[in-house]
Design a protein around this motif. Structure first.
Motif, PDB file in Angstrom:
ATOM      1  N   LEU A  81       0.864  -1.174   0.000  1.00 20.74           N
ATOM      2  CA  LEU A  81       0.000   0.000   0.000  1.00 20.74           C
ATOM      3  C   LEU A  81       0.906   1.231   0.000  1.00 20.74           C
ATOM      4  O   LEU A  81       1.868   1.295   0.758  1.00 20.74           O
ATOM      5  CB  LEU A  81      -0.905  -0.011   1.231  1.00 20.74           C
ATOM      6  N   ILE A  82       0.600   2.192  -0.866  1.00 23.19           N
ATOM      7  CA  ILE A  82       1.434   3.394  -0.974  1.00 23.19           C
ATOM      8  C   ILE A  82       0.568   4.629  -0.770  1.00 23.19           C
ATOM      9  O   ILE A  82      -0.483   4.759  -1.389  1.00 23.19           O
ATOM     10  CB  ILE A  82       2.120   3.483  -2.352  1.00 23.19           C
ATOM     11  N   TYR A  83       1.000   5.504   0.121  1.00 29.85           N
ATOM     12  CA  TYR A  83       0.302   6.774   0.245  1.00 29.85           C
ATOM     13  C   TYR A  83       1.332   7.896   0.315  1.00 29.85           C
ATOM     14  O   TYR A  83       2.523   7.680   0.554  1.00 29.85           O
ATOM     15  CB  TYR A  83      -0.636   6.805   1.458  1.00 29.85           C
ATOM     16  N   SER A  84       0.848   9.110   0.085  1.00 31.03           N
ATOM     17  CA  SER A  84       1.727  10.272   0.060  1.00 31.03           C
ATOM     18  C   SER A  84       1.424  11.190   1.237  1.00 31.03           C
ATOM     19  O   SER A  84       0.265  11.337   1.650  1.00 31.03           O
ATOM     20  CB  SER A  84       1.547  11.044  -1.242  1.00 31.03           C
ATOM     21  N   ARG A  85       2.456  11.819   1.763  1.00 31.36           N
ATOM     22  CA  ARG A  85       2.274  12.779   2.851  1.00 31.36           C
ATOM     23  C   ARG A  85       1.830  14.144   2.331  1.00 31.36           C
ATOM     24  O   ARG A  85       1.513  15.037   3.102  1.00 31.36           O
ATOM     25  CB  ARG A  85       3.573  12.918   3.642  1.00 31.36           C
TER      26      ARG A  85
END
Length: 236
Positions: A81-85
């Protein structure tokens, strides 16, 4: 009069949406197959790919690259799972970037690290541009049906009880949530849904926001704060 007559005919021609049954997932969730990297130097691309592979194969639990967090959350539909700040970036697409969605993921991870969940469960992000999981609702302003794409879908099973939960972390304004809730209730809560493969299947819809003070009493039970993950404990 011709205009009004056309509107009346258009309105009476609208057919109510009906729930017909279940099907197993095939190609309804595909956005993770379309994640692409661009506008990065070759060495950065190689580093990012390496970090993704390390997390995906279990060599690491998580990694960071620029604004990105790459996580191994075992119950997610795909890994990693990849998310951005930050919401502002242009070198990767179809990941989690919305602030409210990132906040939900962090709260979920904190909860499952703290609590022991006895039910079987899995979840996925829904990308409305590519995925085919949407809930029809009647958009009264334009007198037509639209599709509501919640941000996440959860599947939770305990013995023969199985619940499908749609989750949308959003602000309390400009979301048309009243129409969405009303039609969700009519389509999936008030319908007579038969068992499927021996499972008693129910549906739930949850909106998440820290401040729900402006929500009317009729709809308040569909709004939750980011600390409430009770749906993981009781799918009945």
């Amino acid at each position: 009069m011709d205009f009004l007559l056309g509107k009346l005919i258009s309105h009476t021609d609208i057919k109510n949406k009906t729930f017909y049954g279940f099907k197993e997932l095939e190609d309804e969730i595909i956005h993770f197959k379309h994640i692409k990297i661009s506008n990065l130097a070759t060495e950065d691309v190689e580093l990012l790919n390496s970090e993704i592979e390390n997390v995906k194969t279990g060599k690491k639990n998580e990694a960071e690259f620029k604004e990105l967090k790459i996580k191994n959350i075992a119950k997610h539909y795909y890994l990693p799972l990849i998310y951005s700040r930050t919401e502002k970036m242009d070198y990767i697409n179809h990941i989690i970037v919305n602030e409210s969605e990132v906040k939900f993921i962090k709260a979920l991870e904190k909860y499952i690290n703290r609590e022991s969940v006895s039910a079987e469960w899995m979840f996925s992000k829904i990308d409305e541009t590519l995925d085919k999981i949407g809930i029809p609702y009647f958009y009264r302003k334009d007198n037509r049906y639209r599709k509501f794409f919640p941000d996440f879908i959860f599947w939770v099973k305990k013995e023969n009880d199985y619940k499908i939960i749609f989750i949308d972390p959003k602000g309390t304004s400009h979301t048309d949530y009243e129409n969405k809730i009303d039609d969700f209730k009519e389509l999936l809560l008030n319908s007579n849904i038969p068992p499927y493969k021996g499972l008693n299947i129910k549906f739930d819809l949850r909106f998440y926001n820290d401040d729900i003070s402006s929500i009317g009493e009729k709809y308040k039970k569909y709004w939750y704060t980011y600390e409430d993950f009770s749906f993981l404990e009781n799918p009945s």
